[in-house]
Design an enzyme around this catalytic site. Sequence first.
Site, PDB file in Angstrom:
ATOM      1  N   GLU A  34      -6.046 -10.817  -1.496  1.00 33.50           N
ATOM      2  CA  GLU A  34      -6.886 -10.596  -0.291  1.00 33.50           C
ATOM      3  C   GLU A  34      -8.361 -10.562  -0.688  1.00 33.50           C
ATOM      4  O   GLU A  34      -9.102  -9.650  -0.305  1.00 33.50           O
ATOM      5  CB  GLU A  34      -6.491  -9.276   0.399  1.00 33.50           C
ATOM      6  CG  GLU A  34      -5.019  -9.180   0.756  1.00 33.50           C
ATOM      7  CD  GLU A  34      -4.663  -7.934   1.565  1.00 33.50           C
ATOM      8  OE1 GLU A  34      -5.562  -7.248   2.072  1.00 33.50           O
ATOM      9  OE2 GLU A  34      -3.460  -7.667   1.693  1.00 33.50           O
ATOM     10  N   GLU A  62       0.808  -1.242   0.000  1.00 36.07           N
ATOM     11  CA  GLU A  62       0.000   0.000   0.000  1.00 36.07           C
ATOM     12  C   GLU A  62       0.832   1.280   0.000  1.00 36.07           C
ATOM     13  O   GLU A  62       0.625   2.167   0.823  1.00 36.07           O
ATOM     14  CB  GLU A  62      -0.982  -0.031   1.182  1.00 36.07           C
ATOM     15  CG  GLU A  62      -1.867  -1.267   1.147  1.00 36.07           C
ATOM     16  CD  GLU A  62      -2.776  -1.432   2.359  1.00 36.07           C
ATOM     17  OE1 GLU A  62      -2.766  -0.575   3.255  1.00 36.07           O
ATOM     18  OE2 GLU A  62      -3.517  -2.437   2.409  1.00 36.07           O
TER      19      GLU A  62
HETATM   20  O1  9MR Z   1      -7.522  -8.445   8.354  1.00 38.88           O
HETATM   21  C1  9MR Z   1      -6.578  -7.630   9.020  1.00 38.88           C
HETATM   22  C2  9MR Z   1      -7.154  -7.150  10.351  1.00 38.88           C
HETATM   23  O2  9MR Z   1      -7.307  -8.248  11.239  1.00 38.88           O
HETATM   24  C3  9MR Z   1      -6.248  -6.092  10.945  1.00 38.88           C
HETATM   25  O3  9MR Z   1      -6.846  -5.569  12.107  1.00 38.88           O
HETATM   26  C4  9MR Z   1      -6.011  -4.995   9.929  1.00 38.88           C
HETATM   27  C5  9MR Z   1      -5.136  -3.901  10.459  1.00 38.88           C
HETATM   28  O4  9MR Z   1      -3.809  -4.150  10.284  1.00 38.88           O
HETATM   29  O5  9MR Z   1      -5.411  -5.555   8.778  1.00 38.88           O
HETATM   30  C6  9MR Z   1      -6.255  -6.446   8.125  1.00 38.88           C
HETATM   31  O6  9MR Z   1      -5.635  -6.916   6.944  1.00 38.88           O
HETATM   32  C7  9MR Z   1      -5.319  -5.908   5.962  1.00 38.88           C
HETATM   33  C8  9MR Z   1      -4.090  -6.369   5.226  1.00 38.88           C
HETATM   34  O7  9MR Z   1      -3.055  -6.632   6.114  1.00 38.88           O
HETATM   35  C9  9MR Z   1      -3.670  -5.334   4.203  1.00 38.88           C
HETATM   36  N1  9MR Z   1      -4.733  -5.005   3.300  1.00 38.88           N
HETATM   37  C10 9MR Z   1      -6.018  -4.658   3.910  1.00 38.88           C
HETATM   38  C11 9MR Z   1      -6.422  -5.750   4.905  1.00 38.88           C
HETATM   39  C12 9MR Z   1      -7.777  -5.441   5.503  1.00 38.88           C
HETATM   40  O8  9MR Z   1      -7.684  -4.276   6.285  1.00 38.88           O
END
Ligand code: 9MR
Length: 384
Positions: A274, A169
């Site tokens: 994802e 990102e």
């Molecule tokens: O699913 C993840 C969630 O449990 C966490 O709280 C969050 C914050 O770091 O991250 C989520 O996963 C993210 C991923 O690492 C990067 N892309 C977006 C995903 C959804 O927020």
Amino acid sequence: MKMQYGSDFVFRQGWSVKKLPGLLAVVCLMTQGQTPVTLKSAYQGVFHIGAAINQAQFEERDQRATPIIISQFDTISPENVLKWGPVHPAKDTYNFGPADGYVAFGEKYGMMVMGHCLVWHSQTPDWVFQDDSGKPLVREALLERMHDHIKTVVGRYKGRIAGWDVVNEALNDDGTMRQSPWFKIIGDDYIAKAFEFAHEADPKARLYYNDYSLENPAKRKGAVELMKKLKGQGVPITGIGLQGHNKLEVPSAQAESDTIEAFSALGLEVNISELDVDVLPRTTNQNSADISATAAGGAASNPYVAGLPDEMQATLAKRYADLFAVFVKHRKDMGRVTFWGVTDANSWLNNFPTRGRTNYPLLFDRQGKPKPAFDAVVNAAHAK
Ligand code: 9MR
């Protein structure tokens, strides 16, 4: 052929048993030596199919989700345990216990184990960007810190983690560089450096740039330019992860197809890293997966607390069918499609952008039963 889970049980050979309760059908199958169709059997030879998993799941404490992971998926991603905060919470402290368990789980079941993620603006503690007196680090010091982290984490799992989301990102929605502390302190070569450090730590690991909303033209253009620049500089990048946090109506199948083509034309492996489909009404006017985009929402924003109506199940199934038709069409350019979660019960979308809603973004329901969307995805493989 239309195959409905729940009324029919679907077999690899394409025949089905009407209205048998689940257990009986499985027993029948076993006595006849048949194998029920799973995602990984349907997609064998097309691309890997995976899920992001959490700690209770890889520690085999989640009685619903863990058996689904083992039977349905051939690749896993760590939902949180390999992010900087959890794995490296303080300067001289690494917390490898959970991550070791994650990797061991994948190896135990013969899965392709992925790493997520090395350099991100989120879930990275403030100390990373500060010196011992709390002042912002200068470029060389932050590069050294990044180098140490990548060398330690990637090096620990050398030869065991097949591929890493190296940078996550880095772009804004308009395709410009996100003004993260990484960018502000190091400059725009922080991305190239992160890939070089990861390659040095495990020369055989596959290395990815990962981001959301890359189907939007402005962000896609910025990402294409970034990828071209990195490739032109000889940076060791294998491919790109299109996160795939979709709504029911956007992005269109055409936009998805165009996006995969735009990156594969650069010689990059394209992964869906994802995948999920948000079925709830919007509470912000953004399509983004930016986790800072929180919103409040009333009861109208949470309409399916008692269950997802049949027509919405069908809409979700059609959406997944359309997306997988695109992925299957581009299978030569794709390494894997990974769902962001296993069952609806644990999806991050129950809490984003509004906390405490009841969402239905995945292929397995809260009881762990396959939804009509599961059949749609399995059937899409038959088009191969
Ligand atoms: O699913 C993840 C969630 O449990 C966490 O709280 C969050 C914050 O770091 O991250 C989520 O996963 C993210 C991923 O690492 C990067 N892309 C977006 C995903 C959804 O927020």
